[in-house]
Design a protein around this motif. Structure first.
Motif, PDB file in Angstrom:
ATOM      1  N   ILE A 125       0.847  -1.189   0.000  1.00  0.00           N
ATOM      2  CA  ILE A 125       0.000   0.000   0.000  1.00  0.00           C
ATOM      3  C   ILE A 125       0.884   1.241   0.000  1.00  0.00           C
ATOM      4  CG2 ILE A 125      -1.986  -1.100   1.099  1.00  0.00           C
ATOM      5  CD1 ILE A 125      -1.024   0.063   3.773  1.00  0.00           C
ATOM      6  N   GLN A 126       0.352   2.347  -0.500  1.00  0.00           N
ATOM      7  CA  GLN A 126       1.134   3.584  -0.606  1.00  0.00           C
ATOM      8  C   GLN A 126       1.069   4.423   0.652  1.00  0.00           C
ATOM      9  OE1 GLN A 126       3.182   4.044  -3.171  1.00  0.00           O
ATOM     10  NE2 GLN A 126       2.441   2.047  -3.853  1.00  0.00           N
ATOM     11  N   LYS A 127      -0.107   4.476   1.282  1.00  0.00           N
ATOM     12  CA  LYS A 127      -0.283   5.336   2.448  1.00  0.00           C
ATOM     13  C   LYS A 127      -0.247   4.501   3.709  1.00  0.00           C
ATOM     14  CE  LYS A 127      -3.153   8.983   4.303  1.00  0.00           C
ATOM     15  NZ  LYS A 127      -4.409   9.715   4.228  1.00  0.00           N
ATOM     16  N   ALA A 128       0.629   4.871   4.634  1.00  0.00           N
ATOM     17  CA  ALA A 128       0.775   4.118   5.875  1.00  0.00           C
ATOM     18  C   ALA A 128      -0.355   4.461   6.837  1.00  0.00           C
ATOM     19  CB  ALA A 128       2.117   4.438   6.522  1.00  0.00           C
ATOM     20  N   PRO A 129      -1.061   3.465   7.358  1.00  0.00           N
ATOM     21  CA  PRO A 129      -2.101   3.726   8.353  1.00  0.00           C
ATOM     22  C   PRO A 129      -1.484   4.047   9.710  1.00  0.00           C
ATOM     23  CG  PRO A 129      -1.880   1.382   8.000  1.00  0.00           C
ATOM     24  CD  PRO A 129      -0.929   2.052   7.046  1.00  0.00           C
ATOM     25  N   GLN A 130      -2.259   4.652  10.585  1.00  0.00           N
ATOM     26  CA  GLN A 130      -1.794   4.931  11.937  1.00  0.00           C
ATOM     27  C   GLN A 130      -2.007   3.689  12.795  1.00  0.00           C
ATOM     28  OE1 GLN A 130      -0.186   7.650  13.199  1.00  0.00           O
ATOM     29  NE2 GLN A 130      -0.068   8.153  11.023  1.00  0.00           N
ATOM     30  N   PRO A 131      -0.932   3.143  13.387  1.00  0.00           N
ATOM     31  CA  PRO A 131      -1.087   1.943  14.216  1.00  0.00           C
ATOM     32  C   PRO A 131      -1.980   2.210  15.428  1.00  0.00           C
ATOM     33  CG  PRO A 131       1.225   2.395  13.740  1.00  0.00           C
ATOM     34  CD  PRO A 131       0.451   3.578  13.291  1.00  0.00           C
ATOM     35  N   GLN A 132      -2.795   1.231  15.761  1.00  0.00           N
ATOM     36  CA  GLN A 132      -3.606   1.289  16.969  1.00  0.00           C
ATOM     37  C   GLN A 132      -3.097   0.199  17.903  1.00  0.00           C
ATOM     38  OE1 GLN A 132      -7.418   0.717  15.192  1.00  0.00           O
ATOM     39  NE2 GLN A 132      -7.667   2.868  14.651  1.00  0.00           N
ATOM     40  N   GLY A 133      -2.500   0.603  19.007  1.00  0.00           N
ATOM     41  CA  GLY A 133      -1.930  -0.373  19.937  1.00  0.00           C
ATOM     42  C   GLY A 133      -0.481  -0.681  19.592  1.00  0.00           C
ATOM     43  N   LYS A 134       0.000  -1.760  20.165  1.00  0.00           N
ATOM     44  CA  LYS A 134       1.414  -2.125  20.020  1.00  0.00           C
ATOM     45  C   LYS A 134       1.644  -2.973  18.780  1.00  0.00           C
ATOM     46  CE  LYS A 134       2.179  -1.953  24.968  1.00  0.00           C
ATOM     47  NZ  LYS A 134       2.555  -2.669  26.178  1.00  0.00           N
ATOM     48  N   ARG A 162      14.310  -1.812   6.463  1.00  0.00           N
ATOM     49  CA  ARG A 162      15.684  -2.209   6.154  1.00  0.00           C
ATOM     50  C   ARG A 162      16.561  -0.980   6.280  1.00  0.00           C
ATOM     51  NH1 ARG A 162      15.228  -4.559   0.373  1.00  0.00           N
ATOM     52  NH2 ARG A 162      13.698  -2.903   0.244  1.00  0.00           N
ATOM     53  N   PRO A 163      17.768  -1.141   6.823  1.00  0.00           N
ATOM     54  CA  PRO A 163      18.636   0.023   7.034  1.00  0.00           C
ATOM     55  C   PRO A 163      18.922   0.766   5.733  1.00  0.00           C
ATOM     56  CG  PRO A 163      19.571  -1.946   8.059  1.00  0.00           C
ATOM     57  CD  PRO A 163      18.386  -2.390   7.271  1.00  0.00           C
ATOM     58  N   GLY A 164      18.780   2.099   5.790  1.00  0.00           N
ATOM     59  CA  GLY A 164      19.119   2.935   4.659  1.00  0.00           C
ATOM     60  C   GLY A 164      18.079   2.980   3.554  1.00  0.00           C
ATOM     61  N   LEU A 165      16.964   2.259   3.722  1.00  0.00           N
ATOM     62  CA  LEU A 165      15.920   2.240   2.688  1.00  0.00           C
ATOM     63  C   LEU A 165      14.601   2.743   3.265  1.00  0.00           C
ATOM     64  CD1 LEU A 165      16.676  -1.226   1.071  1.00  0.00           C
ATOM     65  CD2 LEU A 165      17.269   1.017   0.154  1.00  0.00           C
ATOM     66  N   LYS A 166      13.749   3.200   2.381  1.00  0.00           N
ATOM     67  CA  LYS A 166      12.430   3.678   2.792  1.00  0.00           C
ATOM     68  C   LYS A 166      11.589   2.495   3.279  1.00  0.00           C
ATOM     69  CE  LYS A 166       9.162   4.538  -0.187  1.00  0.00           C
ATOM     70  NZ  LYS A 166       7.925   4.672  -0.755  1.00  0.00           N
ATOM     71  N   ASP A 167      10.800   2.733   4.338  1.00  0.00           N
ATOM     72  CA  ASP A 167       9.901   1.695   4.834  1.00  0.00           C
ATOM     73  C   ASP A 167       8.827   1.398   3.796  1.00  0.00           C
ATOM     74  OD1 ASP A 167      11.338   1.805   7.180  1.00  0.00           O
ATOM     75  OD2 ASP A 167       9.784   2.848   8.327  1.00  0.00           O
ATOM     76  N   ASN A 168       8.462   0.126   3.686  1.00  0.00           N
ATOM     77  CA  ASN A 168       7.352  -0.293   2.835  1.00  0.00           C
ATOM     78  C   ASN A 168       6.234  -0.813   3.715  1.00  0.00           C
ATOM     79  OD1 ASN A 168       8.533   0.194   0.246  1.00  0.00           O
ATOM     80  ND2 ASN A 168       9.786  -1.629   0.530  1.00  0.00           N
ATOM     81  N   TYR A 169       4.996  -0.577   3.287  1.00  0.00           N
ATOM     82  CA  TYR A 169       3.833  -1.009   4.065  1.00  0.00           C
ATOM     83  C   TYR A 169       2.986  -1.970   3.242  1.00  0.00           C
ATOM     84  CZ  TYR A 169       4.870   2.561   7.521  1.00  0.00           C
ATOM     85  OH  TYR A 169       5.473   3.294   8.494  1.00  0.00           O
ATOM     86  N   TYR A 170       2.417  -2.957   3.945  1.00  0.00           N
ATOM     87  CA  TYR A 170       1.593  -3.980   3.318  1.00  0.00           C
ATOM     88  C   TYR A 170       0.324  -4.185   4.141  1.00  0.00           C
ATOM     89  CZ  TYR A 170       6.025  -5.080   1.060  1.00  0.00           C
ATOM     90  OH  TYR A 170       7.205  -4.993   0.362  1.00  0.00           O
ATOM     91  N   LYS A 171      -0.730  -4.495   3.449  1.00  0.00           N
ATOM     92  CA  LYS A 171      -1.981  -4.871   4.102  1.00  0.00           C
ATOM     93  C   LYS A 171      -2.084  -6.385   4.065  1.00  0.00           C
ATOM     94  CE  LYS A 171      -6.981  -4.433   3.535  1.00  0.00           C
ATOM     95  NZ  LYS A 171      -8.040  -3.864   2.695  1.00  0.00           N
ATOM     96  N   SER A 172      -2.316  -6.987   5.217  1.00  0.00           N
ATOM     97  CA  SER A 172      -2.463  -8.436   5.281  1.00  0.00           C
ATOM     98  C   SER A 172      -3.918  -8.809   5.003  1.00  0.00           C
ATOM     99  CB  SER A 172      -2.053  -8.937   6.671  1.00  0.00           C
ATOM    100  OG  SER A 172      -2.376 -10.296   6.811  1.00  0.00           O
ATOM    101  N   VAL A 173      -4.112  -9.702   4.046  1.00  0.00           N
ATOM    102  CA  VAL A 173      -5.459 -10.174   3.711  1.00  0.00           C
ATOM    103  C   VAL A 173      -5.513 -11.669   3.992  1.00  0.00           C
ATOM    104  CG1 VAL A 173      -7.190 -10.398   1.887  1.00  0.00           C
ATOM    105  CG2 VAL A 173      -5.638  -8.416   1.905  1.00  0.00           C
TER     106      VAL A 173
END
Length: 196
Positions: A125-134, A162-173
Motif C-alpha cells: 500500500i502507498q499510504k501508511a495507516p496509523q497503528p492502533q496499539g502495540k 531495512r537500514p538505509g531504505l524507505k519503509d514499505n507497508y503492506y496490508k495483510s489479507v
C-alpha cells in the motif's frame, strides 16, 4: 522457490504425496501484426487465451488430478517468511514493546509461518495507516530486515524496515479465518515466551 521473487511462476497445488505444482506464465509478451486493425482483432484472441489459461486450466488441472489448491504469498513479506523456514539455520526474534525479546528455531517457527505464508496475502500500500496499539516485530538479522505487524481499524498491516531504505507497508489479507496474521503473531510470541 518461495525464498526469491517468483515473477512468472505461481504455486497453485499440492498432491497427496507432498509434491507441489507451479503455474508458469509469460511476463512480457509482444506480437506484431500488419495493421492496427489486425492488432486490435488479435488482442481479443490473446485476451481470451490468457483468461482461459488463468481461470480454466488450473481449475481443471486440480479437478482432473485430485489435487489440493494451495497458494503462497510472494511479496517481500512472503519471501522473508519463507526464508525463516526454508533456509538453513535462520535466525529470528519476536518482540513486543515493553516485553522480553524471544528467539526461536525453525521447528518453532514452522507452524506459525505456514499460516502466515500460505494463509495470507500481503498487498503493498502507498499510504501508511496509523497503528492502533502495540506492534509485534519479527527481526531477521541475517536478512538485515524487520517486519512490524500492527493493527489499524481491525486490519493487520506490516511495515518492512531495512537500514538505509524507505519503509514499505503492506496490508495483510487473510485467506482463512484461522490464519489472521495478528492472531498468529500473538500465538507465536506467546509460544516462544513460554519455552523454558
Amino acid at each position: 522457490m518461495l525464498c526469491m521473487d517468483m515473477t512468472g511462476r505461481e504455486l497453485f497445488a499440492q498432491d497427496e504425496q507432498g509434491s507441489y505444482y507451479i503455474f508458469y506464465h509469460p511476463t512480457d509478451v509482444r506480437y506484431m501484426r500488419e495493421t492496427p486493425a489486425a492488432m486490435k482483432r488479435d488482442q481479443e484472441i490473446w485476451s481470451s487465451l490468457c483468461n482461459w489459461a488463468w481461470q480454466d486450466v488450473r481449475k481443471n488441472f486440480l479437478a482432473d488430478n485430485n489435487l489440493l489448491s494451495l497458494q503462497a504469498d510472494n511479496s517481500a513479506v512472503g519471501i522473508y517468511l519463507a526464508r525463516t523456514i526454508y533456509k538453513p539455520e535462520p535466525r529470528y526474534s519476536l518482540k513486543l514493546p515493553g516485553k522480553k525479546k524471544c528467539t526461536g528455531n525453525t521447528a518453532q517457527a514452522k507452524p506459525f509461518v505456514n499460516m502466515l505464508l500460505y494463509g495470507n496475502t500481503y498487498e503493498m500500500i502507498q499510504k501508511a495507516p496509523q497503528p492502533q496499539g502495540k506492534a509485534i516485530t519479527l527481526t531477521l538479522p541475517r536478512e538485515k530486515a524487520s517486519l512490524d505487524f500492527f493493527q489499524a481499524d481491525g486490519t493487520t498491516y506490516v511495515r518492512e524496515r531495512r537500514p538505509g531504505l524507505k519503509d514499505n507497508y503492506y496490508k495483510s489479507v487473510p485467506l482463512e479465518e484461522h490464519a489472521e496474521a495478528w492472531s498468529v503473531l500473538q500465538d507465536w510470541y506467546d509460544t516462544l515466551k513460554n519455552v523454558k
